[in-house]
Design a protein around this motif. Structure first.
Motif, PDB file in Angstrom:
ATOM      1  N   VAL A 180       0.850  -1.188   0.000  1.00  0.00           N
ATOM      2  CA  VAL A 180       0.000   0.000   0.000  1.00  0.00           C
ATOM      3  C   VAL A 180       0.887   1.239   0.000  1.00  0.00           C
ATOM      4  O   VAL A 180       1.976   1.233   0.589  1.00  0.00           O
ATOM      5  N   ILE A 181       0.428   2.281  -0.676  1.00  0.00           N
ATOM      6  CA  ILE A 181       1.126   3.570  -0.658  1.00  0.00           C
ATOM      7  C   ILE A 181       0.302   4.537   0.172  1.00  0.00           C
ATOM      8  O   ILE A 181      -0.891   4.728  -0.087  1.00  0.00           O
ATOM      9  N   LEU A 182       0.931   5.120   1.164  1.00  0.00           N
ATOM     10  CA  LEU A 182       0.301   6.118   2.014  1.00  0.00           C
ATOM     11  C   LEU A 182       0.929   7.478   1.721  1.00  0.00           C
ATOM     12  O   LEU A 182       2.148   7.587   1.590  1.00  0.00           O
ATOM     13  N   ILE A 183       0.096   8.499   1.614  1.00  0.00           N
ATOM     14  CA  ILE A 183       0.571   9.858   1.333  1.00  0.00           C
ATOM     15  C   ILE A 183       0.236  10.744   2.533  1.00  0.00           C
ATOM     16  O   ILE A 183      -0.884  11.256   2.658  1.00  0.00           O
ATOM     17  N   PRO A 184       1.182  10.898   3.466  1.00  0.00           N
ATOM     18  CA  PRO A 184       0.920  11.756   4.626  1.00  0.00           C
ATOM     19  C   PRO A 184       0.938  13.224   4.218  1.00  0.00           C
ATOM     20  O   PRO A 184       1.817  13.670   3.478  1.00  0.00           O
ATOM     21  N   ALA A 185      -0.043  13.957   4.696  1.00  0.00           N
ATOM     22  CA  ALA A 185      -0.140  15.380   4.328  1.00  0.00           C
ATOM     23  C   ALA A 185      -0.706  16.161   5.500  1.00  0.00           C
ATOM     24  O   ALA A 185      -1.729  15.774   6.076  1.00  0.00           O
ATOM     25  N   ARG A 186      -0.039  17.258   5.836  1.00  0.00           N
ATOM     26  CA  ARG A 186      -0.561  18.120   6.899  1.00  0.00           C
ATOM     27  C   ARG A 186      -0.612  19.557   6.420  1.00  0.00           C
ATOM     28  O   ARG A 186       0.171  19.980   5.571  1.00  0.00           O
ATOM     29  N   TYR A 187      -1.547  20.303   6.974  1.00  0.00           N
ATOM     30  CA  TYR A 187      -1.742  21.694   6.573  1.00  0.00           C
ATOM     31  C   TYR A 187      -0.774  22.624   7.296  1.00  0.00           C
ATOM     32  O   TYR A 187      -0.253  23.571   6.709  1.00  0.00           O
TER      33      TYR A 187
ATOM     34  N   TYR B 159       5.947  26.140   5.306  1.00  0.00           N
ATOM     35  CA  TYR B 159       5.048  26.464   4.204  1.00  0.00           C
ATOM     36  C   TYR B 159       3.629  26.028   4.557  1.00  0.00           C
ATOM     37  O   TYR B 159       3.144  24.999   4.080  1.00  0.00           O
ATOM     38  N   PRO B 160       2.920  26.816   5.393  1.00  0.00           N
ATOM     39  CA  PRO B 160       1.553  26.453   5.784  1.00  0.00           C
ATOM     40  C   PRO B 160       0.637  26.290   4.564  1.00  0.00           C
ATOM     41  O   PRO B 160       0.702  27.073   3.618  1.00  0.00           O
ATOM     42  N   GLY B 161      -0.201  25.268   4.601  1.00  0.00           N
ATOM     43  CA  GLY B 161      -1.139  25.031   3.510  1.00  0.00           C
ATOM     44  C   GLY B 161      -0.531  24.419   2.275  1.00  0.00           C
ATOM     45  O   GLY B 161      -1.183  24.343   1.218  1.00  0.00           O
ATOM     46  N   LYS B 162       0.689  23.937   2.380  1.00  0.00           N
ATOM     47  CA  LYS B 162       1.436  23.450   1.218  1.00  0.00           C
ATOM     48  C   LYS B 162       0.691  22.409   0.384  1.00  0.00           C
ATOM     49  O   LYS B 162       0.708  22.492  -0.854  1.00  0.00           O
ATOM     50  N   PRO B 163       0.013  21.408   0.971  1.00  0.00           N
ATOM     51  CA  PRO B 163      -0.630  20.384   0.130  1.00  0.00           C
ATOM     52  C   PRO B 163      -1.679  20.930  -0.841  1.00  0.00           C
ATOM     53  O   PRO B 163      -1.976  20.297  -1.857  1.00  0.00           O
ATOM     54  N   LEU B 164      -2.246  22.091  -0.525  1.00  0.00           N
ATOM     55  CA  LEU B 164      -3.308  22.640  -1.368  1.00  0.00           C
ATOM     56  C   LEU B 164      -2.809  23.696  -2.348  1.00  0.00           C
ATOM     57  O   LEU B 164      -3.598  24.280  -3.099  1.00  0.00           O
ATOM     58  N   VAL B 165      -1.499  23.930  -2.362  1.00  0.00           N
ATOM     59  CA  VAL B 165      -0.927  24.869  -3.330  1.00  0.00           C
ATOM     60  C   VAL B 165      -1.174  24.348  -4.740  1.00  0.00           C
ATOM     61  O   VAL B 165      -0.972  23.165  -5.031  1.00  0.00           O
TER      62      VAL B 165
ATOM     63  N   ILE C  23      -7.738  19.315   3.580  1.00  0.00           N
ATOM     64  CA  ILE C  23      -6.989  18.401   2.716  1.00  0.00           C
ATOM     65  C   ILE C  23      -7.833  17.179   2.382  1.00  0.00           C
ATOM     66  O   ILE C  23      -7.877  16.722   1.232  1.00  0.00           O
ATOM     67  N   ALA C  24      -8.544  16.655   3.394  1.00  0.00           N
ATOM     68  CA  ALA C  24      -9.395  15.480   3.176  1.00  0.00           C
ATOM     69  C   ALA C  24     -10.473  15.774   2.143  1.00  0.00           C
ATOM     70  O   ALA C  24     -10.735  14.957   1.241  1.00  0.00           O
ATOM     71  N   GLU C  25     -11.110  16.932   2.252  1.00  0.00           N
ATOM     72  CA  GLU C  25     -12.168  17.307   1.304  1.00  0.00           C
ATOM     73  C   GLU C  25     -11.617  17.429  -0.113  1.00  0.00           C
ATOM     74  O   GLU C  25     -12.220  16.936  -1.081  1.00  0.00           O
ATOM     75  N   ALA C  26     -10.464  18.083  -0.243  1.00  0.00           N
ATOM     76  CA  ALA C  26      -9.857  18.255  -1.568  1.00  0.00           C
ATOM     77  C   ALA C  26      -9.470  16.899  -2.156  1.00  0.00           C
ATOM     78  O   ALA C  26      -9.660  16.654  -3.355  1.00  0.00           O
ATOM     79  N   ALA C  27      -8.926  16.010  -1.326  1.00  0.00           N
ATOM     80  CA  ALA C  27      -8.489  14.693  -1.802  1.00  0.00           C
ATOM     81  C   ALA C  27      -9.683  13.856  -2.265  1.00  0.00           C
ATOM     82  O   ALA C  27      -9.633  13.215  -3.324  1.00  0.00           O
TER      83      ALA C  27
ATOM     84  N   VAL D  83      -9.200   8.395   1.706  1.00  0.00           N
ATOM     85  CA  VAL D  83      -8.585   9.185   2.770  1.00  0.00           C
ATOM     86  C   VAL D  83      -8.660   8.437   4.097  1.00  0.00           C
ATOM     87  O   VAL D  83      -9.689   7.825   4.412  1.00  0.00           O
ATOM     88  N   ILE D  84      -7.576   8.479   4.850  1.00  0.00           N
ATOM     89  CA  ILE D  84      -7.556   7.989   6.229  1.00  0.00           C
ATOM     90  C   ILE D  84      -7.281   9.183   7.132  1.00  0.00           C
ATOM     91  O   ILE D  84      -6.257   9.859   6.978  1.00  0.00           O
ATOM     92  N   MET D  85      -8.196   9.459   8.057  1.00  0.00           N
ATOM     93  CA  MET D  85      -7.997  10.561   8.993  1.00  0.00           C
ATOM     94  C   MET D  85      -7.084  10.087  10.126  1.00  0.00           C
ATOM     95  O   MET D  85      -7.293   9.017  10.713  1.00  0.00           O
ATOM     96  N   THR D  86      -6.069  10.877  10.412  1.00  0.00           N
ATOM     97  CA  THR D  86      -5.051  10.505  11.391  1.00  0.00           C
ATOM     98  C   THR D  86      -5.005  11.509  12.537  1.00  0.00           C
ATOM     99  O   THR D  86      -5.603  12.587  12.480  1.00  0.00           O
ATOM    100  N   ASP D  87      -4.261  11.152  13.567  1.00  0.00           N
ATOM    101  CA  ASP D  87      -4.153  11.966  14.771  1.00  0.00           C
ATOM    102  C   ASP D  87      -3.352  13.235  14.481  1.00  0.00           C
ATOM    103  O   ASP D  87      -2.287  13.177  13.849  1.00  0.00           O
ATOM    104  N   GLU D  88      -3.829  14.350  14.971  1.00  0.00           N
ATOM    105  CA  GLU D  88      -3.102  15.610  14.749  1.00  0.00           C
ATOM    106  C   GLU D  88      -1.805  15.673  15.537  1.00  0.00           C
ATOM    107  O   GLU D  88      -0.960  16.537  15.286  1.00  0.00           O
ATOM    108  N   ALA D  89      -1.612  14.753  16.469  1.00  0.00           N
ATOM    109  CA  ALA D  89      -0.371  14.726  17.261  1.00  0.00           C
ATOM    110  C   ALA D  89       0.796  14.118  16.491  1.00  0.00           C
ATOM    111  O   ALA D  89       1.939  14.193  16.968  1.00  0.00           O
ATOM    112  N   CYS D  90       0.547  13.521  15.324  1.00  0.00           N
ATOM    113  CA  CYS D  90       1.639  12.937  14.536  1.00  0.00           C
ATOM    114  C   CYS D  90       2.647  14.019  14.181  1.00  0.00           C
ATOM    115  O   CYS D  90       2.283  15.059  13.617  1.00  0.00           O
TER     116      CYS D  90
END
Length: 263
Positions: free
Chosen positions: A4-11, A16-22, A59-63, A70-77
């Motif tokens: 499986v390929i997982l693509i971790p992404a945080r806002y 560079y805040p918001g980078k995944p949605l650039v 990010i989840a909505e855009a994806a 999409v897998i929602m993960t802990d914000e503490a990661c």
């Protein structure tokens, strides 16, 4: 599932805040960074499934809008590897291999991941593996330009004659002393932000505390080295393609110029 390929992404990126949605313009029009990273993952023939892993609803909505699972993960990661470990547990996935394609590397060719997967399957003793790409003179100059201007850009790697990782750094290593090199002779290797892990290695990673070197360099893979895990550097070939991650706003123009040349 085998792989499986997982693509971790945080806002909330510090640099560079918001980078995944650039949005990046390319030969195929405007697409977000996270969509281009997802498309790069979907092009890997060995992947049985691809998931975007995030703690951010935007990010989840855009994806989901462009068709990603999409897998929602802990914000503490704290980094992508921790996010992959969290996603694996939350989704109850049980693959033989997990590949982490970080969401800031849309220029990653599919064969980089294919060769990484092949290396892991060929050596059951590996805990993890990651690709490295020998710099050409142009890429080396981009590294040096970033450092001259105080920017933290790409990562370099050094490894043993058997390709076991020795160290990774945001500095340009080894030190080249301002020497010039012909193509194919540059002794600096660009670390490609992709990893393959055994599930057991991911589980162990989450149990280890963040190490001193990892904190100083801001490089998650150093936690493996600090804890004696076996991490292999798999040398890959660019085949004429230019590789660069989106680390800073200045990288947008660099990446768009490459995307516009590719059909």
């Amino acid at each position: 599932m085998d792989t499986v390929i997982l693509i971790p992404a945080r806002y909330a990126s510090t640099r560079y805040p918001g980078k995944p949605l650039v949005v990046l313009e390319g030969a195929d029009g405007p697409k977000s960074l996270i969509q281009r990273s997802w498309e790069a993952a979907k092009a890997v023939p060995e992947a049985d499934a691809v998931f975007v892993c995030t703690d951010d609803a935007r990010i989840a909505e855009a994806a989901r809008a462009f068709g990603a699972d999409v897998i929602m993960t802990d914000e503490a990661c704290r980094n992508g590897t921790e996010r992959c470990a969290d996603a694996l547990a939350k989704a109850s996935l049980d693959p033989k291999l997990v590949v982490n394609l970080q969401g800031d590397a849309p220029l990653t060719p599919s064969w980089f991941l294919s060769e990484l997967i092949a290396a892991m399957k060929a050596d059951e003793g590996l805990d993890a593996a990651t690709p490295v790409l020998r710099c050409d003179p142009e890429t080396l100059e981009m590294f040096l330009e970033d450092r001259r201007n105080g920017r933290v850009g790409g990562t370099t790697a050094v490894f043993t004659v058997k390709n076991d990782a020795l160290y990774f750094s945001k500095e340009v290593i080894p030190y080249t002393g301002g020497k010039t090199f012909a193509a194919g002779d540059v002794p600096v290797f660009h670390h490609v932000g992709v990893y393959a892990y055994r599930p057991r290695a991911l589980a162990a990673y989450g149990s280890w505390p963040e190490g001193t070197l990892e904190k100083l360099e801001g490089l998650e893979q150093l936690r493996f080295l600090e804890n004696g895990a076996r991490l292999k550097c798999v040398e890959v070939e660019g085949r004429g393609r230019v590789f660069w991650e989106l680390n800073n706003p200045e990288d947008v123009a660099r990446i768009e110029s490459i995307l516009k040349k590719e059909a």
